[in-house]
Design a protein around this motif. Sequence first.
Motif, mmCIF file in Angstrom:
data_model
loop_
_atom_site.group_PDB
_atom_site.id
_atom_site.type_symbol
_atom_site.label_atom_id
_atom_site.label_comp_id
_atom_site.label_asym_id
_atom_site.label_seq_id
_atom_site.Cartn_x
_atom_site.Cartn_y
_atom_site.Cartn_z
ATOM 1 N N ALA A 303 0.822 -1.214 0.000
ATOM 2 C CA ALA A 303 0.000 0.000 0.000
ATOM 3 C C ALA A 303 0.851 1.257 0.000
ATOM 4 O O ALA A 303 0.545 2.238 -0.706
ATOM 5 N N VAL A 304 1.928 1.250 0.773
ATOM 6 C CA VAL A 304 2.828 2.408 0.798
ATOM 7 C C VAL A 304 3.426 2.633 -0.579
ATOM 8 O O VAL A 304 3.538 3.777 -1.058
ATOM 9 N N GLN A 305 3.793 1.543 -1.259
ATOM 10 C CA GLN A 305 4.377 1.685 -2.593
ATOM 11 C C GLN A 305 3.370 2.276 -3.573
ATOM 12 O O GLN A 305 3.712 3.135 -4.396
ATOM 13 N N VAL A 306 2.119 1.831 -3.493
ATOM 14 C CA VAL A 306 1.077 2.360 -4.378
ATOM 15 C C VAL A 306 0.849 3.838 -4.092
ATOM 16 O O VAL A 306 0.758 4.666 -5.017
ATOM 17 N N TYR A 307 0.732 4.183 -2.821
ATOM 18 C CA TYR A 307 0.465 5.573 -2.453
ATOM 19 C C TYR A 307 1.625 6.494 -2.876
ATOM 20 O O TYR A 307 1.382 7.563 -3.471
ATOM 21 N N GLU A 308 2.844 6.099 -2.605
ATOM 22 C CA GLU A 308 3.981 6.956 -2.937
ATOM 23 C C GLU A 308 4.154 7.085 -4.450
ATOM 24 O O GLU A 308 4.568 8.146 -4.936
ATOM 25 N N ALA A 309 3.809 6.053 -5.194
ATOM 26 C CA ALA A 309 3.842 6.151 -6.665
ATOM 27 C C ALA A 309 2.817 7.159 -7.156
ATOM 28 O O ALA A 309 3.067 7.951 -8.078
ATOM 29 N N ALA A 310 1.627 7.158 -6.541
ATOM 30 C CA ALA A 310 0.573 8.078 -6.947
ATOM 31 C C ALA A 310 0.926 9.521 -6.614
ATOM 32 O O ALA A 310 0.564 10.445 -7.359
ATOM 33 N N ARG A 311 1.640 9.690 -5.507
ATOM 34 C CA ARG A 311 2.059 11.044 -5.116
ATOM 35 C C ARG A 311 3.242 11.563 -5.933
ATOM 36 O O ARG A 311 3.548 12.744 -5.912
ATOM 37 N N GLY A 312 3.900 10.647 -6.639
ATOM 38 C CA GLY A 312 5.048 11.048 -7.466
ATOM 39 C C GLY A 312 6.285 11.308 -6.650
ATOM 40 O O GLY A 312 7.203 11.992 -7.089
#
Length: 312
Positions: A303-312
């Motif tokens: 989940a952290v990886q998905v969120y940080e990818a979305a935030r750029g």
Amino acid sequence: MLTLTSEAARAALPFDRLIAALREHFTTTCEVPLRHVHEIASPGGSKITSLIMPAWLPGRYYGVKIVNIAPGNAAEGLPGLHSAYLLFDARTGVPLAQIDGDQITTRRTVAASALAASYLARADARHLLVVGAGAVAALLPEAYRTVRPIERVTVWARRADEAQALAARWRQEGFDASATTDLPAACGEADVVSCATLATEPVVRGAWLAPGSHLDLIGSFTPAMREADDVCFEDARVFVDTEEALQKSGDLIGPLSRGVLRADDVRGTLTTLCKGMATGRKTATERTVFKSVGTALEDLAAAVQVYEAARG
């Protein structure tokens, strides 16, 4: 709060990055309480089972996955499992994202098996046998190829047509893939045997496994489920994802109750392997076994990886 779809989650979780993220999280101070299990009844006698799985990185992220299992959904033409992931700031409690939980679950499950194989499968392992043809099974070759030089993939499933369809899909992805109806022979030829089924009786027999092979057991996440017979654990180096597996999995509970396996026979967990506290494979001829039941730590890492990818 971001809302991240299945497509966004899948795109943010390539297996090379996800496996690296899991390896990192298994060496951190991530805190993982026991999951909550609730039975939710409805009028008419139907019910769902709801699993609530929290984990947090102190001062950084706090996440909760909710998994709802509804066996009666098949009669209504609906999937039997639905899940969602909520991610929060661990300092302030501010909601950060809602993420598709099914993508997180399937991809982190497969990535955990590949992470274990990076310590336990022979370095020259080239032939993978997949037992099962569901959503998790379908991702195994891609994940395993990240950590081992997989060239050939064989698949067995109770329904031969499903195995053939999956082999065809893998050929389109560039694998030398084929379906088999002879599971004993396939087990004897494979360097790695990975089981992803909902079996309640053993599917794989230890007598079929070749010296030097690695057995990966993904199903059997309840005491009533089982994929491997007792012989699979005899004369093998056994590892688990977490110590919870000893209480949750029928694959382990049965051999433990019969004295085939003792708790102190388990050589390590993903935490001790990733921290270098446990030794994985020692020789090319020994058999290794990895049994996983899943942990909220893996969900949080994904989940952290998905969120940080979305935030750029």
